[in-house]
Design an enzyme around this catalytic site. Structure first.
Site, PDB file in Angstrom:
ATOM      1  N   GLU A  57      33.412  64.467  62.150  1.00 45.58           N
ATOM      2  CA  GLU A  57      32.289  65.246  62.690  1.00 45.58           C
ATOM      3  C   GLU A  57      31.434  65.792  61.558  1.00 45.58           C
ATOM      4  O   GLU A  57      31.938  66.119  60.496  1.00 45.58           O
ATOM      5  CB  GLU A  57      32.816  66.426  63.518  1.00 45.58           C
ATOM      6  CG  GLU A  57      32.718  66.251  65.016  1.00 45.58           C
ATOM      7  CD  GLU A  57      31.288  66.262  65.564  1.00 45.58           C
ATOM      8  OE1 GLU A  57      30.324  65.977  64.828  1.00 45.58           O
ATOM      9  OE2 GLU A  57      31.141  66.540  66.754  1.00 45.58           O
ATOM     10  N   ASP A  58      30.144  65.893  61.806  1.00 50.29           N
ATOM     11  CA  ASP A  58      29.262  66.518  60.829  1.00 50.29           C
ATOM     12  C   ASP A  58      29.462  68.032  60.842  1.00 50.29           C
ATOM     13  O   ASP A  58      29.634  68.664  59.817  1.00 50.29           O
ATOM     14  CB  ASP A  58      27.798  66.145  61.099  1.00 50.29           C
ATOM     15  CG  ASP A  58      27.419  66.243  62.578  1.00 50.29           C
ATOM     16  OD1 ASP A  58      28.209  66.799  63.374  1.00 50.29           O
ATOM     17  OD2 ASP A  58      26.334  65.767  62.937  1.00 50.29           O
ATOM     18  N   LYS A  77      30.738  76.236  61.828  1.00 50.99           N
ATOM     19  CA  LYS A  77      30.110  77.551  62.034  1.00 50.99           C
ATOM     20  C   LYS A  77      31.084  78.371  62.871  1.00 50.99           C
ATOM     21  O   LYS A  77      30.989  78.408  64.093  1.00 50.99           O
ATOM     22  CB  LYS A  77      28.802  77.379  62.818  1.00 50.99           C
ATOM     23  CG  LYS A  77      27.643  76.845  62.016  1.00 50.99           C
ATOM     24  CD  LYS A  77      26.355  77.054  62.798  1.00 50.99           C
ATOM     25  CE  LYS A  77      25.586  75.777  62.935  1.00 50.99           C
ATOM     26  NZ  LYS A  77      24.395  75.880  63.774  1.00 50.99           N
ATOM     27  N   GLY A  79      32.057  74.070  69.632  1.00 51.04           N
ATOM     28  CA  GLY A  79      33.326  73.366  69.803  1.00 51.04           C
ATOM     29  C   GLY A  79      33.368  72.522  71.076  1.00 51.04           C
ATOM     30  O   GLY A  79      34.314  71.766  71.282  1.00 51.04           O
ATOM     31  N   ASP A 112      20.173  66.564  62.185  1.00 53.32           N
ATOM     32  CA  ASP A 112      18.747  66.480  62.501  1.00 53.32           C
ATOM     33  C   ASP A 112      18.176  67.793  63.011  1.00 53.32           C
ATOM     34  O   ASP A 112      18.890  68.698  63.420  1.00 53.32           O
ATOM     35  CB  ASP A 112      18.526  65.435  63.590  1.00 53.32           C
ATOM     36  CG  ASP A 112      19.080  65.907  64.924  1.00 53.32           C
ATOM     37  OD1 ASP A 112      20.310  65.871  65.086  1.00 53.32           O
ATOM     38  OD2 ASP A 112      18.292  66.363  65.771  1.00 53.32           O
ATOM     39  N   ASP A 117      30.267  73.495  66.017  1.00 54.92           N
ATOM     40  CA  ASP A 117      29.469  74.664  66.340  1.00 54.92           C
ATOM     41  C   ASP A 117      30.208  75.442  67.446  1.00 54.92           C
ATOM     42  O   ASP A 117      31.154  76.157  67.147  1.00 54.92           O
ATOM     43  CB  ASP A 117      28.082  74.145  66.759  1.00 54.92           C
ATOM     44  CG  ASP A 117      27.045  75.233  66.943  1.00 54.92           C
ATOM     45  OD1 ASP A 117      27.128  76.259  66.271  1.00 54.92           O
ATOM     46  OD2 ASP A 117      26.134  75.044  67.765  1.00 54.92           O
ATOM     47  N   ARG A 126      17.377  63.930  58.941  1.00 55.05           N
ATOM     48  CA  ARG A 126      18.705  63.327  58.746  1.00 55.05           C
ATOM     49  C   ARG A 126      18.826  62.716  57.357  1.00 55.05           C
ATOM     50  O   ARG A 126      19.905  62.624  56.792  1.00 55.05           O
ATOM     51  CB  ARG A 126      18.942  62.216  59.777  1.00 55.05           C
ATOM     52  CG  ARG A 126      19.133  62.701  61.188  1.00 55.05           C
ATOM     53  CD  ARG A 126      19.697  61.571  62.040  1.00 55.05           C
ATOM     54  NE  ARG A 126      19.544  61.801  63.464  1.00 55.05           N
ATOM     55  CZ  ARG A 126      20.396  62.495  64.200  1.00 55.05           C
ATOM     56  NH1 ARG A 126      21.444  63.059  63.648  1.00 55.05           N
ATOM     57  NH2 ARG A 126      20.191  62.656  65.488  1.00 55.05           N
TER      58      ARG A 126
HETATM   59  P1  IMP Z   1      29.045  71.931  69.584  1.00 51.44           P
HETATM   60  O1  IMP Z   1      29.421  71.147  70.798  1.00 51.44           O
HETATM   61  O2  IMP Z   1      28.278  73.175  69.925  1.00 51.44           O
HETATM   62  O3  IMP Z   1      30.214  72.226  68.674  1.00 51.44           O
HETATM   63  O4  IMP Z   1      27.994  71.060  68.816  1.00 51.44           O
HETATM   64  C1  IMP Z   1      28.356  70.163  67.901  1.00 51.44           C
HETATM   65  C2  IMP Z   1      27.237  69.179  67.633  1.00 51.44           C
HETATM   66  O5  IMP Z   1      25.949  69.815  67.707  1.00 51.44           O
HETATM   67  C3  IMP Z   1      27.355  68.671  66.230  1.00 51.44           C
HETATM   68  O6  IMP Z   1      28.119  67.506  66.193  1.00 51.44           O
HETATM   69  C4  IMP Z   1      25.920  68.451  65.828  1.00 51.44           C
HETATM   70  O7  IMP Z   1      25.520  67.164  66.187  1.00 51.44           O
HETATM   71  C5  IMP Z   1      25.146  69.461  66.624  1.00 51.44           C
HETATM   72  N1  IMP Z   1      24.847  70.672  65.818  1.00 51.44           N
HETATM   73  C6  IMP Z   1      25.476  71.863  65.850  1.00 51.44           C
HETATM   74  N2  IMP Z   1      24.964  72.742  64.978  1.00 51.44           N
HETATM   75  C7  IMP Z   1      23.968  72.068  64.348  1.00 51.44           C
HETATM   76  C8  IMP Z   1      23.055  72.434  63.292  1.00 51.44           C
HETATM   77  O8  IMP Z   1      23.046  73.548  62.731  1.00 51.44           O
HETATM   78  N3  IMP Z   1      22.175  71.459  62.915  1.00 51.44           N
HETATM   79  C9  IMP Z   1      22.135  70.232  63.479  1.00 51.44           C
HETATM   80  N4  IMP Z   1      22.988  69.843  64.447  1.00 51.44           N
HETATM   81  C10 IMP Z   1      23.884  70.759  64.885  1.00 51.44           C
HETATM   82 MG    MG Z   2      27.595  65.634  65.883  1.00 50.87          MG
END
Ligand code: IMP
Ligand code: MG
Length: 185
Positions: free
Chosen positions: A107-108, A139, A113, A167, A111, A174
């Site tokens: 995963e990049d 984060k 989760g 992005d 956030d 990107r």
């Molecule tokens: P989550 O489901 O909220 O954990 O989101 C995770 C996904 O949201 C990551 O795999 C990213 O693709 C995208 N994402 C979350 N935070 C950021 C950010 O700060 N910049 C860009 N993409 C983000």
């Molecule tokens: Mg992602």
């Protein structure tokens, strides 16, 4: 750097190219220590982790690992905009059967989760021998759901970051070779 869009913003460097190299090399060493004599499947989460998985796979190769399968899974959580949707959609499935395999999700950023927890549940149902996750960034303050991430490159504050695959608005930045924070003016 300044990009003129509907909103004017600047990008402030948070993690330099040099630091990214060290972070990815360190993550590769951790994975190598655990799995160097075994076959592993790296699952890159599209689209954001295409840069990370490419560097990670090559870092593992440099360490001497040569039984690596690289596969991709598409999961859409953001659409356009910078807040996470709670209804992620699978947009591309794996090419390989991961049953009885050692699988590491790449995963990049983690956030809230939510996307990772959906993906982990989906892959666990396919009965891999082992399922782990490596994330370049986390984060922690934003986490809404408990997910296990065995390898984390760097913990970052609650700010929207771009670059190194990540992005802005589903399209831009990107290609930046570093990670930056989007600052709105
Ligand atoms: P989550 O489901 O909220 O954990 O989101 C995770 C996904 O949201 C990551 O795999 C990213 O693709 C995208 N994402 C979350 N935070 C950021 C950010 O700060 N910049 C860009 N993409 C983000
Ligand atoms: Mg992602």
């Amino acid at each position: 750097m300044l990009y003129m869009d509907s909103t004017t913003h600047t990008i402030e460097t948070l993690i330099t190219e040099t630091e990214l190299k060290v972070i990815v090399a360190t993550l590769a060493e951790q994975i190598y220590r655990k799995y160097h004599n075994q076959e592993i499947v790296l699952v890159g989460v599209l689209d954001g982790s295409y840069v990370m998985i490419s560097d990670l796979a090559r870092a593992l190769s440099r360490l001497g690992m040569n039984k690596i399968t690289v596969d991709f899974m598409g999961i859409d959580t953001y659409g356009s905009g910078t807040t996470s949707s709670k209804d992620p959609k699978i947009t591309k499935d794996l090419k390989h059967d991961i049953r009885d395999q050692i699988v590491i999700i790449v995963e990049d950023i983690v956030d809230t989760g939510y996307s990772l927890s959906v993906l982990q549940a989906l892959l666990l149902a396919r009965k891999p021998k082992k399922l782990e996750t490596v994330a370049l960034l986390s984060k922690d303050a934003r986490r809404e759901i408990q997910v296990s991430v065995e390898y984390i490159g760097k913990h970052i504050p609650n700010e929207f970051v771009v670059g190194y695959g990540l992005d802005y608005d589903g399209k831009y930045y990107r290609e930046l070779p570093y990670i930056g924070v989007v600052k709105f003016s």
